[in-house]
Design a protein around this motif. Structure first.
Motif, mmCIF file in Angstrom:
data_model
loop_
_atom_site.group_PDB
_atom_site.id
_atom_site.type_symbol
_atom_site.label_atom_id
_atom_site.label_comp_id
_atom_site.label_asym_id
_atom_site.label_seq_id
_atom_site.Cartn_x
_atom_site.Cartn_y
_atom_site.Cartn_z
ATOM 1 N N ILE A 90 0.851 -1.183 0.000
ATOM 2 C CA ILE A 90 0.000 0.000 0.000
ATOM 3 C C ILE A 90 0.890 1.236 0.000
ATOM 4 O O ILE A 90 1.837 1.326 0.787
ATOM 5 N N GLU A 91 0.573 2.179 -0.881
ATOM 6 C CA GLU A 91 1.323 3.430 -0.952
ATOM 7 C C GLU A 91 0.389 4.585 -0.597
ATOM 8 O O GLU A 91 -0.730 4.662 -1.097
ATOM 9 N N VAL A 92 0.878 5.455 0.279
ATOM 10 C CA VAL A 92 0.124 6.629 0.726
ATOM 11 C C VAL A 92 0.919 7.862 0.338
ATOM 12 O O VAL A 92 2.071 8.021 0.761
ATOM 13 N N ASP A 116 -7.792 -8.985 9.303
ATOM 14 C CA ASP A 116 -7.235 -7.635 9.189
ATOM 15 C C ASP A 116 -5.716 -7.702 9.153
ATOM 16 O O ASP A 116 -5.109 -8.650 9.657
ATOM 17 N N HIS A 117 -5.115 -6.677 8.545
ATOM 18 C CA HIS A 117 -3.654 -6.588 8.472
ATOM 19 C C HIS A 117 -3.226 -5.240 9.041
ATOM 20 O O HIS A 117 -3.668 -4.196 8.557
ATOM 21 N N LEU A 118 -2.375 -5.256 10.070
ATOM 22 C CA LEU A 118 -1.791 -4.024 10.571
ATOM 23 C C LEU A 118 -0.687 -3.597 9.619
ATOM 24 O O LEU A 118 0.101 -4.429 9.166
ATOM 25 N N LEU A 119 -0.656 -2.316 9.319
ATOM 26 C CA LEU A 119 0.314 -1.811 8.339
ATOM 27 C C LEU A 119 1.243 -0.799 8.986
ATOM 28 O O LEU A 119 0.808 0.062 9.744
ATOM 29 N N ARG A 120 2.515 -0.925 8.670
ATOM 30 C CA ARG A 120 3.519 0.065 9.039
ATOM 31 C C ARG A 120 4.059 0.620 7.735
ATOM 32 O O ARG A 120 4.182 -0.093 6.745
ATOM 33 N N PHE A 121 4.389 1.889 7.744
ATOM 34 C CA PHE A 121 4.827 2.551 6.524
ATOM 35 C C PHE A 121 6.219 3.139 6.697
ATOM 36 O O PHE A 121 6.547 3.653 7.771
ATOM 37 N N ARG A 122 7.002 3.085 5.619
ATOM 38 C CA ARG A 122 8.319 3.721 5.586
ATOM 39 C C ARG A 122 8.246 4.890 4.614
ATOM 40 O O ARG A 122 7.702 4.764 3.519
ATOM 41 N N PRO A 123 8.816 6.040 5.009
ATOM 42 C CA PRO A 123 8.766 7.199 4.105
ATOM 43 C C PRO A 123 9.702 7.031 2.918
ATOM 44 O O PRO A 123 10.803 6.500 3.048
ATOM 45 N N GLN A 124 9.215 7.465 1.781
ATOM 46 C CA GLN A 124 10.021 7.538 0.561
ATOM 47 C C GLN A 124 9.653 8.865 -0.101
ATOM 48 O O GLN A 124 8.849 8.908 -1.021
ATOM 49 N N GLY A 125 10.202 9.945 0.432
ATOM 50 C CA GLY A 125 9.818 11.283 -0.023
ATOM 51 C C GLY A 125 8.440 11.630 0.521
ATOM 52 O O GLY A 125 8.176 11.442 1.702
ATOM 53 N N ALA A 126 7.554 12.099 -0.332
ATOM 54 C CA ALA A 126 6.190 12.432 0.101
ATOM 55 C C ALA A 126 5.300 11.196 0.120
ATOM 56 O O ALA A 126 4.156 11.261 0.559
ATOM 57 N N TYR A 128 4.579 7.249 1.375
ATOM 58 C CA TYR A 128 4.860 6.262 2.416
ATOM 59 C C TYR A 128 4.428 4.902 1.873
ATOM 60 O O TYR A 128 3.337 4.754 1.333
ATOM 61 N N ARG A 129 5.322 3.908 2.024
ATOM 62 C CA ARG A 129 5.076 2.580 1.459
ATOM 63 C C ARG A 129 4.994 1.572 2.592
ATOM 64 O O ARG A 129 5.840 1.566 3.489
#
Length: 159
Positions: A90-92, A116-126, A128-129
């Motif tokens: 997922i990309e935000v 359900d799936h808990l999601l953590r995101f890593r920043p890649q500029g503007a 978040y993946r």
């Protein structure tokens, strides 16, 4: 002989209404009712996107607070575009949010057919993946963005 008497003599005899006629009418009536019920039930189960709460009274006690929080989030002016990448992650893409915001989320299936799936995101500029992919299908993605004391939430559907 009058014409009306001649016409009456040439009419075919009227068939009596029998139990077979009544059975055909009843079968046709209930067949239509059952077909409409099956159609409506299948449409309802495929399109329901709502959320069911465990106790509606308790949820109603928090409603005004939820409205206040939603107003504060709206005033921040932050926006998010959420989509699924080719690899299932997922990309935000955030707009208006401060740099170094922390993004977390949850992917849940609208009909509860998958866990359900808990999601953590890593920043890649503007953008978040997510660190993990989500299985194929339709999912509701809830994200929470935190920057200092500010908190903003959004929810969108991805397929």
């Amino acid at each position: 002989m009058p014409a009306s008497v001649l016409a009456a003599e040439h009419r075919s005899p009227r068939r009596p209404f029998t139990g077979r006629h009544m059975a055909a009418i009843m079968i046709a009536f209930f067949g239509v009712v059952i077909a409409v019920n099956v159609l409506m039930a299948s449409l309802a189960s495929r399109t329901f996107g709502g959320v069911v709460v465990e106790n509606s009274y308790v949820a109603s006690q928090h409603f005004n607070r939820w409205l206040d929080e939603a107003g504060a989030e709206r005033r921040l002016g932050w926006r998010a575009a959420i989509h699924r990448a080719a690899d299932g992650r997922i990309e935000v893409t955030l707009t208006g949010a401060p740099e170094r915001a922390v993004v977390t989320g949850e992917a849940w299936h609208p009909l509860g057919q998958a866990p359900d799936h808990l999601l953590r995101f890593r920043p890649q500029g503007a953008t978040y993946r997510s660190t993990r992919s989500v299985p194929a299908g339709r999912w509701r993605i809830r994200i929470e963005v935190r920057a200092g004391a500010q908190r903003w939430r959004s929810e969108q559907t991805v397929s």
